[in-house]
Design an enzyme around this catalytic site. Sequence first.
Site: not given
Ligand code: 13P
Length: 250
Positions: A9, A11, A94, A96, A166, A172, A212
């Site tokens: 992803n 983003k 997601h 976010e 997740e 992150g 992560s």
């Molecule tokens: P990270 O791998 O940067 O923690 O992000 C995970 C994520 O949100 C994948 O959709």
Amino acid sequence: MRKKIVAGNWKMNCDITQTYELLDQLKEKELSDDVEVIVAPPFTNLQSANQALLDTDILVAAQNMHQVANGAFTGEISAGMLQSVGVSTVILGHSERRAMFWETNELLASKVNTALENDMTVIFCFGEELEDRKSDNHFNVVKEQLEEGLYHIEAASWSHIVLAYEPVWAIGTGETASPEQAQEMHSFIRRTIADKYSSDIAQEVSILYGGSVKPGNAKEIFGKPDVDGGLIGGASLKADDFAAIVNAFE
Ligand code: 13P
């Protein structure tokens, strides 16, 4: 046998030049044939990414879509538009999107319906926040996200669903769920699907872990029996790291 999947992803990262660079680097890598590899660049680069990857097995997914077919929804993208540029996989829910764009379970249920009606595969994301885990409420939160966002679909639609657990506190942050925590939640998720649908469906659906995941921890996490791969954020932006994660399955 359920599929092993590693999805990147991206983003809101990578303009078109960076997209071509990253995909060129990825195409140089030896990627395990046993793993379905997916990349999800921003909307503006989906068509170019799809074309750049035509001679590979790597699939392209969108990071979001609107629930309505077309109309006065400034700034939004529909399922039909994604399909028209050859994209038939979409990430929905997601954290976010849930946290920053107010996407509720109810809204996500309608996005899931639209995606399925348009013959798309959904990577459905969900996961608890830190306070939920601290208060030992994480199983309830996850169950509710699944029940309200997804468990209205017909049994036959499950072949178009990939789950991505997740935990928000691991996204992150550099802090991952331990392999044991991931396994515990994935097996809980599979049990809720078996209770609601059937054990066949529960056994067939791929459940990815996200939060992560890095080359250094992927092997241990993917080694757990109910973890079928990963949804990768930061590490998917580096071809070396992403390829190492794809190849981390035993
Ligand atoms: P990270 O791998 O940067 O923690 O992000 C995970 C994520 O949100 C994948 O959709």
